[in-house]
Design a protein around this motif. Sequence first.
Motif, PDB file in Angstrom:
ATOM      1  N   ALA A  24      -8.549  -7.459 -11.764  1.00  0.00           N
ATOM      2  CA  ALA A  24      -8.218  -6.337 -12.636  1.00  0.00           C
ATOM      3  C   ALA A  24      -8.982  -5.102 -12.237  1.00  0.00           C
ATOM      4  N   ALA A  25     -10.187  -5.295 -11.729  1.00  0.00           N
ATOM      5  CA  ALA A  25     -11.031  -4.163 -11.394  1.00  0.00           C
ATOM      6  C   ALA A  25     -10.579  -3.448 -10.154  1.00  0.00           C
ATOM      7  N   MET A  26     -10.158  -4.176  -9.142  1.00  0.00           N
ATOM      8  CA  MET A  26     -10.188  -3.567  -7.836  1.00  0.00           C
ATOM      9  C   MET A  26      -8.905  -2.944  -7.347  1.00  0.00           C
ATOM     10  N   THR A  27      -7.845  -2.994  -8.084  1.00  0.00           N
ATOM     11  CA  THR A  27      -6.636  -2.487  -7.484  1.00  0.00           C
ATOM     12  C   THR A  27      -5.790  -1.600  -8.380  1.00  0.00           C
ATOM     13  N   HIS A  28      -6.300  -1.158  -9.515  1.00  0.00           N
ATOM     14  CA  HIS A  28      -5.408  -0.529 -10.470  1.00  0.00           C
ATOM     15  C   HIS A  28      -4.902   0.832 -10.035  1.00  0.00           C
ATOM     16  N   ALA A  29      -5.623   1.603  -9.272  1.00  0.00           N
ATOM     17  CA  ALA A  29      -5.170   2.948  -8.907  1.00  0.00           C
ATOM     18  C   ALA A  29      -5.165   3.144  -7.400  1.00  0.00           C
ATOM     19  N   CYS A  30      -4.906   2.114  -6.653  1.00  0.00           N
ATOM     20  CA  CYS A  30      -4.973   2.186  -5.198  1.00  0.00           C
ATOM     21  C   CYS A  30      -3.650   2.639  -4.607  1.00  0.00           C
ATOM     22  N   THR A  31      -3.740   3.202  -3.405  1.00  0.00           N
ATOM     23  CA  THR A  31      -2.573   3.695  -2.688  1.00  0.00           C
ATOM     24  C   THR A  31      -2.621   3.175  -1.258  1.00  0.00           C
ATOM     25  N   GLY A  32      -1.478   2.701  -0.751  1.00  0.00           N
ATOM     26  CA  GLY A  32      -1.406   2.190   0.608  1.00  0.00           C
ATOM     27  C   GLY A  32      -0.378   2.949   1.433  1.00  0.00           C
ATOM     28  N   VAL A  33      -0.683   3.129   2.734  1.00  0.00           N
ATOM     29  CA  VAL A  33       0.173   3.907   3.635  1.00  0.00           C
ATOM     30  C   VAL A  33       0.213   3.234   4.989  1.00  0.00           C
ATOM     31  N   ARG A  34       1.403   3.231   5.611  1.00  0.00           N
ATOM     32  CA  ARG A  34       1.537   2.781   6.997  1.00  0.00           C
ATOM     33  C   ARG A  34       2.154   3.886   7.840  1.00  0.00           C
ATOM     34  N   LEU A  35       1.526   4.175   8.985  1.00  0.00           N
ATOM     35  CA  LEU A  35       2.081   5.116   9.959  1.00  0.00           C
ATOM     36  C   LEU A  35       2.253   4.402  11.287  1.00  0.00           C
ATOM     37  N   VAL A  36       3.199   4.877  12.100  1.00  0.00           N
ATOM     38  CA  VAL A  36       3.432   4.319  13.431  1.00  0.00           C
ATOM     39  C   VAL A  36       3.289   5.430  14.463  1.00  0.00           C
ATOM     40  N   GLY A  37       2.425   5.216  15.460  1.00  0.00           N
ATOM     41  CA  GLY A  37       2.211   6.201  16.505  1.00  0.00           C
ATOM     42  C   GLY A  37       3.315   6.187  17.544  1.00  0.00           C
ATOM     43  N   LYS A  38       3.276   7.167  18.450  1.00  0.00           N
ATOM     44  CA  LYS A  38       4.290   7.302  19.492  1.00  0.00           C
ATOM     45  C   LYS A  38       4.376   6.064  20.372  1.00  0.00           C
ATOM     46  N   ASP A  39       3.242   5.389  20.572  1.00  0.00           N
ATOM     47  CA  ASP A  39       3.220   4.203  21.429  1.00  0.00           C
ATOM     48  C   ASP A  39       3.595   2.928  20.669  1.00  0.00           C
TER      49      ASP A  39
END
Length: 376
Positions: A24-39
Amino acid sequence: MYFSKAKICLISVAGAFFTFFLFAAMTHACTGVRLVGKDGTAVFGRTQEWGKFDLNAKIAVIARGTSFQGRTPEGNTGLQWDAEYGFAGTLLMDRVFCTGLNEKGLAAGFFYHDGFAGYADFDVKKADQSMAPGDVLSFILSSFSTLEEVRDGLTQEHVVAVVDPDLHKTVPMHLMVTEPGGKCMVIEFKDGQVTFFDNPVGVIANNPTFDWHLTNLRNYGFLSQKPFKAEKWGDLEITPLAAGSGLLGLPGDFTSPSRFVRATVFSQTSRPTDGGLDTVQEVFRILDSFQLPASQSEGTDAGNADKGKSLPSGTQYTVVTDTKNLTIYYHTMFNRRIRKIDLKTIDFSKGPLRSIPLDENRKQDIRDITGKLAVK
């Protein structure tokens, strides 16, 4: 593979109250992102918010062959498996892995999903196929190397509602998993069934469901990197007041729907990157836009917050994983310097759990360069 008879879990996830409280503590307002580089390098990163107490996060390593046992409402009676793959990740309070990367380049993290996760009822006849929500991330990272394997493996098991006697609830969560080729998916639990969503935007936040977030993006199709065009309103010419006018209307609050929109827009308008460290730096740039003060993070109004121990930030750390180069990077609320763990140099063939604190010295290391300006 991930089935094993009569094994004893080397990483204790007993202590239901502590584990679920931590969830309950550790994930309530987290944000995740994935990017892919040219390679083709896929980089997955996430923020870690909590304002109630210090999570004492560590970087920990799990070797191949490590034995696990899932939890059920009857205790440690669930699914038993041995780690097919070694992995490293963030370990909170020496109990729960929150985010990680395995030696095959599969990256994953879980996020709080309050009011929307619905797990299977426990069937004692299926105990050896059952696990608690807190077991899922370790199960994925230790057992699979592709999204297809994750789908097949989780479909065969049961994630059951293990009620915490102190919280009086099963803590909800959903996950984002990314493979080295750049494909990623979101895993959610509803009505006792596991649901898989392909993730076309490479973003995750919290409530509500992932498909709702995708639909909500349709409210923001007017946003653009380009400034709006000058218009005549009667005899008055309306022109952009300043740079960035194309993004007027982008939600700026820290609710999960707004963070999802903002993270998607920032990802879609990010600069092209070559891959490797270049892409890692761009993910950090995006995620640093989601840093919260401790007073605005979840848990700060709780009665048993650490007394006299003010946290310097509500975002306790940000971690970024390079799935191609098998590297983990992070910075923390105490020290913004980026640190690195190279999985290619770690021996995953043997040994118990190894861990080190995220911060060896909880102080920002500042380099004084005044001397370079001195007159000689």
